[in-house]
Design a protein around this motif. Structure first.
Motif, PDB file in Angstrom:
ATOM      1  N   LEU A   1       0.832  -1.207   0.000  1.00 49.14           N
ATOM      2  CA  LEU A   1       0.000   0.000   0.000  1.00 49.14           C
ATOM      3  C   LEU A   1       0.865   1.255   0.000  1.00 49.14           C
ATOM      4  O   LEU A   1       0.547   2.230  -0.697  1.00 49.14           O
ATOM      5  CB  LEU A   1      -0.932   0.008   1.213  1.00 49.14           C
ATOM      6  N   GLU A   2       1.975   1.241   0.743  1.00 47.77           N
ATOM      7  CA  GLU A   2       2.857   2.407   0.749  1.00 47.77           C
ATOM      8  C   GLU A   2       3.478   2.640  -0.630  1.00 47.77           C
ATOM      9  O   GLU A   2       3.622   3.778  -1.082  1.00 47.77           O
ATOM     10  CB  GLU A   2       3.950   2.246   1.808  1.00 47.77           C
ATOM     11  N   LEU A   3       3.815   1.549  -1.310  1.00 47.91           N
ATOM     12  CA  LEU A   3       4.364   1.670  -2.661  1.00 47.91           C
ATOM     13  C   LEU A   3       3.300   2.198  -3.623  1.00 47.91           C
ATOM     14  O   LEU A   3       3.583   3.037  -4.483  1.00 47.91           O
ATOM     15  CB  LEU A   3       4.886   0.309  -3.150  1.00 47.91           C
ATOM     16  N   ILE A   4       2.064   1.704  -3.455  1.00 48.48           N
ATOM     17  CA  ILE A   4       0.949   2.158  -4.298  1.00 48.48           C
ATOM     18  C   ILE A   4       0.674   3.642  -4.090  1.00 48.48           C
ATOM     19  O   ILE A   4       0.511   4.402  -5.056  1.00 48.48           O
ATOM     20  CB  ILE A   4      -0.318   1.320  -3.984  1.00 48.48           C
ATOM     21  N   LEU A   5       0.638   4.083  -2.832  1.00 49.37           N
ATOM     22  CA  LEU A   5       0.367   5.492  -2.528  1.00 49.37           C
ATOM     23  C   LEU A   5       1.469   6.398  -3.075  1.00 49.37           C
ATOM     24  O   LEU A   5       1.194   7.490  -3.588  1.00 49.37           O
ATOM     25  CB  LEU A   5       0.213   5.683  -1.020  1.00 49.37           C
ATOM     26  N   ALA A   6       2.711   5.940  -2.952  1.00 48.01           N
ATOM     27  CA  ALA A   6       3.835   6.724  -3.484  1.00 48.01           C
ATOM     28  C   ALA A   6       3.732   6.840  -5.002  1.00 48.01           C
ATOM     29  O   ALA A   6       3.981   7.904  -5.583  1.00 48.01           O
ATOM     30  CB  ALA A   6       5.161   6.076  -3.087  1.00 48.01           C
ATOM     31  N   ASP A   7       3.344   5.740  -5.654  1.00 51.61           N
ATOM     32  CA  ASP A   7       3.191   5.759  -7.113  1.00 51.61           C
ATOM     33  C   ASP A   7       2.032   6.658  -7.538  1.00 51.61           C
ATOM     34  O   ASP A   7       2.129   7.386  -8.525  1.00 51.61           O
ATOM     35  CB  ASP A   7       2.947   4.335  -7.636  1.00 51.61           C
ATOM     36  N   ARG A   8       0.941   6.600  -6.798  1.00 56.19           N
ATOM     37  CA  ARG A   8      -0.218   7.437  -7.162  1.00 56.19           C
ATOM     38  C   ARG A   8       0.150   8.912  -7.087  1.00 56.19           C
ATOM     39  O   ARG A   8      -0.232   9.709  -7.966  1.00 56.19           O
ATOM     40  CB  ARG A   8      -1.402   7.139  -6.238  1.00 56.19           C
ATOM     41  N   ASP A   9       0.910   9.280  -6.087  1.00 58.75           N
ATOM     42  CA  ASP A   9       1.369  10.655  -5.959  1.00 58.75           C
ATOM     43  C   ASP A   9       2.259  11.044  -7.143  1.00 58.75           C
ATOM     44  O   ASP A   9       2.106  12.126  -7.718  1.00 58.75           O
ATOM     45  CB  ASP A   9       2.135  10.821  -4.639  1.00 58.75           C
ATOM     46  N   ALA A  10       3.168  10.136  -7.530  1.00 60.39           N
ATOM     47  CA  ALA A  10       4.073  10.402  -8.654  1.00 60.39           C
ATOM     48  C   ALA A  10       3.307  10.526  -9.968  1.00 60.39           C
ATOM     49  O   ALA A  10       3.598  11.400 -10.800  1.00 60.39           O
ATOM     50  CB  ALA A  10       5.115   9.289  -8.760  1.00 60.39           C
ATOM     51  N   VAL A  11       2.306   9.662 -10.162  1.00 64.83           N
ATOM     52  CA  VAL A  11       1.508   9.686 -11.398  1.00 64.83           C
ATOM     53  C   VAL A  11       0.678  10.968 -11.468  1.00 64.83           C
ATOM     54  O   VAL A  11       0.599  11.615 -12.520  1.00 64.83           O
ATOM     55  CB  VAL A  11       0.594   8.439 -11.475  1.00 64.83           C
ATOM     56  N   THR A  12       0.072  11.351 -10.354  1.00 61.83           N
ATOM     57  CA  THR A  12      -0.739  12.580 -10.325  1.00 61.83           C
ATOM     58  C   THR A  12       0.104  13.794 -10.698  1.00 61.83           C
ATOM     59  O   THR A  12      -0.320  14.654 -11.487  1.00 61.83           O
ATOM     60  CB  THR A  12      -1.361  12.781  -8.928  1.00 61.83           C
ATOM     61  N   LYS A  13       1.300  13.875 -10.143  1.00 63.12           N
ATOM     62  CA  LYS A  13       2.192  15.004 -10.450  1.00 63.12           C
ATOM     63  C   LYS A  13       2.614  14.998 -11.909  1.00 63.12           C
ATOM     64  O   LYS A  13       2.696  16.048 -12.554  1.00 63.12           O
ATOM     65  CB  LYS A  13       3.422  14.949  -9.535  1.00 63.12           C
ATOM     66  N   ARG A  14       2.879  13.798 -12.446  1.00 65.92           N
ATOM     67  CA  ARG A  14       3.290  13.692 -13.850  1.00 65.92           C
ATOM     68  C   ARG A  14       2.144  14.106 -14.773  1.00 65.92           C
ATOM     69  O   ARG A  14       2.363  14.811 -15.774  1.00 65.92           O
ATOM     70  CB  ARG A  14       3.728  12.254 -14.160  1.00 65.92           C
ATOM     71  N   ILE A  15       0.923  13.712 -14.442  1.00 69.13           N
ATOM     72  CA  ILE A  15      -0.238  14.103 -15.249  1.00 69.13           C
ATOM     73  C   ILE A  15      -0.381  15.622 -15.270  1.00 69.13           C
ATOM     74  O   ILE A  15      -0.644  16.224 -16.318  1.00 69.13           O
ATOM     75  CB  ILE A  15      -1.517  13.431 -14.706  1.00 69.13           C
ATOM     76  N   GLU A  16      -0.179  16.240 -14.115  1.00 71.50           N
ATOM     77  CA  GLU A  16      -0.269  17.710 -14.034  1.00 71.50           C
ATOM     78  C   GLU A  16       0.788  18.372 -14.901  1.00 71.50           C
ATOM     79  O   GLU A  16       0.513  19.365 -15.592  1.00 71.50           O
ATOM     80  CB  GLU A  16      -0.120  18.156 -12.575  1.00 71.50           C
ATOM     81  N   ARG A  17       2.005  17.822 -14.884  1.00 75.37           N
ATOM     82  CA  ARG A  17       3.092  18.413 -15.673  1.00 75.37           C
ATOM     83  C   ARG A  17       2.869  18.268 -17.182  1.00 75.37           C
ATOM     84  O   ARG A  17       3.414  19.047 -17.966  1.00 75.37           O
ATOM     85  CB  ARG A  17       4.431  17.781 -15.285  1.00 75.37           C
ATOM     86  N   LEU A  18       2.085  17.270 -17.568  1.00 78.16           N
ATOM     87  CA  LEU A  18       1.834  17.047 -19.000  1.00 78.16           C
ATOM     88  C   LEU A  18       0.838  18.050 -19.578  1.00 78.16           C
ATOM     89  O   LEU A  18       0.705  18.156 -20.800  1.00 78.16           O
ATOM     90  CB  LEU A  18       1.304  15.633 -19.226  1.00 78.16           C
ATOM     91  N   GLY A  19       0.153  18.770 -18.702  1.00 72.49           N
ATOM     92  CA  GLY A  19      -0.903  19.677 -19.155  1.00 72.49           C
ATOM     93  C   GLY A  19      -0.454  20.657 -20.236  1.00 72.49           C
ATOM     94  O   GLY A  19      -1.131  20.843 -21.256  1.00 72.49           O
ATOM     95  N   LYS A  20       0.699  21.253 -20.043  1.00 67.62           N
ATOM     96  CA  LYS A  20       1.202  22.249 -20.993  1.00 67.62           C
ATOM     97  C   LYS A  20       1.446  21.633 -22.364  1.00 67.62           C
ATOM     98  O   LYS A  20       1.079  22.211 -23.400  1.00 67.62           O
ATOM     99  CB  LYS A  20       2.498  22.865 -20.448  1.00 67.62           C
ATOM    100  N   ASP A  21       2.071  20.443 -22.377  1.00 66.99           N
ATOM    101  CA  ASP A  21       2.363  19.782 -23.656  1.00 66.99           C
ATOM    102  C   ASP A  21       1.092  19.319 -24.352  1.00 66.99           C
ATOM    103  O   ASP A  21       1.007  19.320 -25.584  1.00 66.99           O
ATOM    104  CB  ASP A  21       3.293  18.578 -23.427  1.00 66.99           C
TER     105      ASP A  21
END
Length: 365
Positions: free
Chosen positions: A129-149
């Motif tokens: 679960l800790e690995l999953i939560l860490a990944d979800r945070d990383a994915v959410t941030k990456r999705i946000e960064r893709l917005g401009k492109d």
């Protein structure tokens, strides 16, 4: 070199296993967080085929394949939010190729457990679960960064975003990212995110000689653990880390006798390394001669030019052909001359898919 991170709850035997694997002296006291900085050790992969080839060819030296193990301090509930220095430790795991998940598999009131009683399924779920939560945070941030492109109309950004949304849905459901239905192309697109739960994971059940091993107790905990790991589509191995560590100081010829006395019949470390290879989808091929016999690690399914690249990058682009003989055939024949005479040595081209245990000689331009 392949790198495997050893993770688990505090005080489940990670550092003891690391010491056993590498014969290194890392702190392994009976309390959490005794290993704050990751300790790294290179472990030779045991392979009796290589030893036999070296003896046959009278090689001056033997160089085994190697795996790098990283001992990462114990994770606790809340690690993804920084509990127990969790963020720091999770970043160390991101740098590895695979995860070895250490799970305590014995009862002993003298060895503390962070949750009190021993429950392997719960312990696995806490870490995952800790690995999953860490990944979800990383994915959410990456999705946000893709917005401009995406707003700029970049097709690759749109495709990556779509793949990441799929992964985010899997993670939000409390499941490992590798359970997401992704195409090969989508896997390539999200590779740079380096997600923890996309990594291959091998579970290691740590038992104890003379202790109350769950594998020997008929109370359902072992059965539940096996079934849970199988439901994840993963593999598991058994090891007695403390015994293996103590056996480091025993002469090779006496180890079998000591194992018998302790009731530890198998070499847990060899099983672990073989399990790691299987989890990572790896095989071994050999080069051999009077100067050296060497084992090389490649992905299963690699072609002859790709195998050559493990030796030198030029071997892939400048590959002409390879002479190949199965290790078992060469050993049975007793020499290259006899193997050639019997037709056991074949000439293979660029399309040849290397098999585990092939002995190869490469010809390149």
């Amino acid at each position: 070199m392949l790198q495997i991170g050893i993770v688990g709850l505090p005080n489940v035997g990670k550092s003891t296993l690391f010491n056993a694997l590498t014969k290194a002296a890392v702190p392994a006291e009976n309390y959490p967080f005794c290993t704050i900085d990751p300790s790294v050790g290179v472990v030779g992969v045991p392979d009796e085929r290589q030893d036999k080839l070296a003896a046959l060819l009278q090689s001056e030296k033997t160089i085994p394949a190697a795996v790098e193990f990283v001992d990462i301090a114990g994770l606790v509930k809340g690690a993804s939010e920084g509990e127990g220095l969790g963020n720091q430790f999770l970043s160390h795991i991101r740098d590895t190729d695979a995860i070895l998940h250490m799970v305590r598999f014995f009862d002993d009131p003298d060895v503390t457990h962070v949750h009190g009683e021993i429950d392997p399924v719960r312990d696995i779920e806490v870490i995952n679960l800790e690995l999953i939560l860490a990944d979800r945070d990383a994915v959410t941030k990456r999705i946000e960064r893709l917005g401009k492109d995406i707003r700029a109309g970049l097709k690759e950004a749109v495709a990556e975003h779509a793949a990441l949304v799929k992964v985010e849905q899997t993670l939000s459901a409390g499941k490992l990212a590798r359970g997401t239905d992704l195409t090969t192309e989508e896997c390539k697109l999200i590779k740079s995110a380096n997600l923890l739960t996309m990594k291959p994971m091998l579970y290691c059940f740590n038992g104890k000689a003379g202790g109350h091993n769950l594998a020997e107790m008929n109370d359902g905990r072992a059965k539940s653990a096996y079934e849970y790991i199988e439901s994840l589509g993963a593999r598991y191995v058994h090891v007695d880390a403390r015994t293996e560590h103590e056996l480091n100081d025993v002469a090779a010829g006496d180890k079998a006798m000591f194992r018998q006395e302790l009731g530890v019949q198998v070499d847990g470390l060899e099983d672990l390394i073989r399990g790691a290879y299987a989890t990572l989808g790896l095989i071994t091929f050999f080069t051999t001669g009077p100067k050296e016999t060497r084992a090389w690690t490649i992905p299963a399914g690699a072609t002859a030019p790709e195998a050559g690249a493990a030796i030198h990058t030029d071997f892939k682009d400048k590959f002409i052909r390879a002479e190949v003989v199965a290790c078992e055939a060469l050993l049975a024949d007793g020499s290259y001359a006899v193997a050639r005479e019997k037709g056991d040595i074949r000439t293979e081209g660029k399309e040849y898919v290397v098999k585990d245990g092939d002995v190869m000689v490469f010809l390149h331009s």
